[in-house]
Design an enzyme around this catalytic site. Structure first.
Site, PDB file in Angstrom:
ATOM      1  N   GLY A  79       4.721   5.696   5.074  1.00  0.00           N
ATOM      2  CA  GLY A  79       6.627   5.321   5.256  1.00  0.00           C
ATOM      3  C   GLY A  79       6.954   4.321   4.131  1.00  0.00           C
ATOM      4  N   LYS A  80       7.893   3.539   4.522  1.00  0.00           N
ATOM      5  CA  LYS A  80       8.523   2.331   3.327  1.00  0.00           C
ATOM      6  C   LYS A  80       8.176   2.239   2.181  1.00  0.00           C
ATOM      7  CE  LYS A  80      10.435   0.036   6.685  1.00  0.00           C
ATOM      8  NZ  LYS A  80       9.345   0.500   8.279  1.00  0.00           N
ATOM      9  N   GLY A 138       8.182  -6.123   0.037  1.00  0.00           N
ATOM     10  CA  GLY A 138       9.589  -5.104   0.734  1.00  0.00           C
ATOM     11  C   GLY A 138       9.274  -3.497   0.641  1.00  0.00           C
ATOM     12  N   LYS A 147      -2.228 -13.534   0.787  1.00  0.00           N
ATOM     13  CA  LYS A 147      -1.234 -12.279   0.933  1.00  0.00           C
ATOM     14  C   LYS A 147      -1.115 -13.329   2.663  1.00  0.00           C
ATOM     15  CE  LYS A 147       2.138  -9.465   1.343  1.00  0.00           C
ATOM     16  NZ  LYS A 147       2.885  -9.373   3.207  1.00  0.00           N
ATOM     17  N   GLU A 197       5.855 -17.737   4.602  1.00  0.00           N
ATOM     18  CA  GLU A 197       7.111 -16.864   5.036  1.00  0.00           C
ATOM     19  C   GLU A 197       7.813 -17.659   6.922  1.00  0.00           C
ATOM     20  OE1 GLU A 197       7.213 -12.036   5.613  1.00  0.00           O
ATOM     21  OE2 GLU A 197       7.154 -12.624   3.966  1.00  0.00           O
TER      22      GLU A 197
END
Length: 305
Positions: free
Chosen positions: A11-12, A129, A177, A184
């Site tokens: 994926g990304k 990201g 994380k 976040e």
């Protein structure tokens, strides 16, 4: 240790990691649920595998390192322990790196099942990201110090400068994380609320310019404010194409639940998580700002349906 690795999940994030390592001289084997991504990677010089057995058989060295970049939960369990799962093809001393956004309490059972075959396990939280995966991420690494030292060259190649750290214990990387993502949630919520107040004020404020100046030497200068400035430039201050309903993954919920188990209050994180739940029925400009941020840094789908 030879610079050789298999990446499962293109994926990304997974494709970015594969490309980054390929460019840094690693021999990268790739596997994915759909073959088109494997074909794409193969055209860029990576080694294609269309089954887990084929992937494992194509390693030239040992111990084999298999990096999983898959959605948390069932997808990881199936990839490791399913009927055609990876674990059955690995041998004693091989290493599984689980780098998805997994719940830290899932790590110990997985590590134990793999340890019964002599397979080593390490959990890694990845932040930054798709752009970080492609050009240098922030890595939060669990597992043993011995295994961390053995694999440090990999982490150095994948991260930005000084962008990795080890935390002793199975699950520790995913725990750090998880809390990172909870924090976040609160930071993004505060930005959304603040810009909503400015938008509703009697002043005719240029919010694009506000975001720019906030991100130029102010106390709240940050990547998040910078991404909001970019979102305004891309979509305009009305954020018209962006949904006011905010999607969410598990980490905010897990952070709140873990804090409750520890008897610790996390009102900012808890309220920001609840806001996301409530936004399903009550979309708002605050929600649009948060959604826009998610789209900027994570590539998440955030446009109105």
């Amino acid at each position: 240790m030879k610079k050789e690795i298999a990446i499962v999940g293109l994926g990304k994030m997974g494709m970015g990691i594969a490309r980054q390592l390929n460019e840094k001289g690693w021999r990268v084997l790739v596997a994915n649920r759909t073959p088109e991504k494997v074909d794409e990677a193969a055209r860029e010089g990576m080694i294609a595998a269309y089954s887990y057995q084929e992937m494992v058989d194509q390693f030239d060295s040992s111990p084999r390192i298999v990096w999983l970049m898959l959605p948390a939960g069932t997808a990881i369990e199936e990839a490791l322990f399913g009927k055609q799962g990876i674990a059955q093809y690995l041998k004693e001393g091989d290493i599984v790196v689980e780098a998805g956004n997994s719940f830290y309490r899932d790590d110990a059972p997985r590590a134990q099942k793999l340890a019964e075959k002599g397979i080593q396990y390490v959990d890694v939280g990845v932040s930054g990201g798709p752009s970080g995966a492609r050009s240098g991420a922030c890595l939060m690494i669990g597992g043993s110090q011995k295994l961390f030292s053995q694999m440090e060259e990999l982490y150095r190649d994948l991260s930005i400068e000084q962008g990795y750290a080890h935390f002793e214990g199975i699950g520790a990387g995913h725990f750090v994380k998880m809390v990172h993502n909870g924090i976040e949630y609160g930071m993004m919520q505060a930005i959304g609320e603040g810009f909503n107040v400015m938008k509703k004020s009697d002043y005719d404020l240029d919010l694009t310019e506000v975001a720019r100046i906030y991100n130029t030497g102010s106390v709240i200068e940050s990547r998040l404010v910078g991404w909001l400035h970019k979102a305004y430039q891309e979509w305009g201050v009305e954020l018209e194409p962006i949904s006011g309903t905010i999607s969410h993954s598990g980490e905010g919920k897990w952070t709140v639940e873990t804090a409750q188990e520890l008897g610790e209050a996390v009102p900012v994180i808890a309220d920001s998580f609840q806001f996301r739940l409530d936004s399903e029925k009550n979309p708002s400009y605050t929600g649009q700002v948060v959604s826009a941020l998610r789209g900027q840094f994570g590539g998440h789908p955030v446009k109105k349906k």
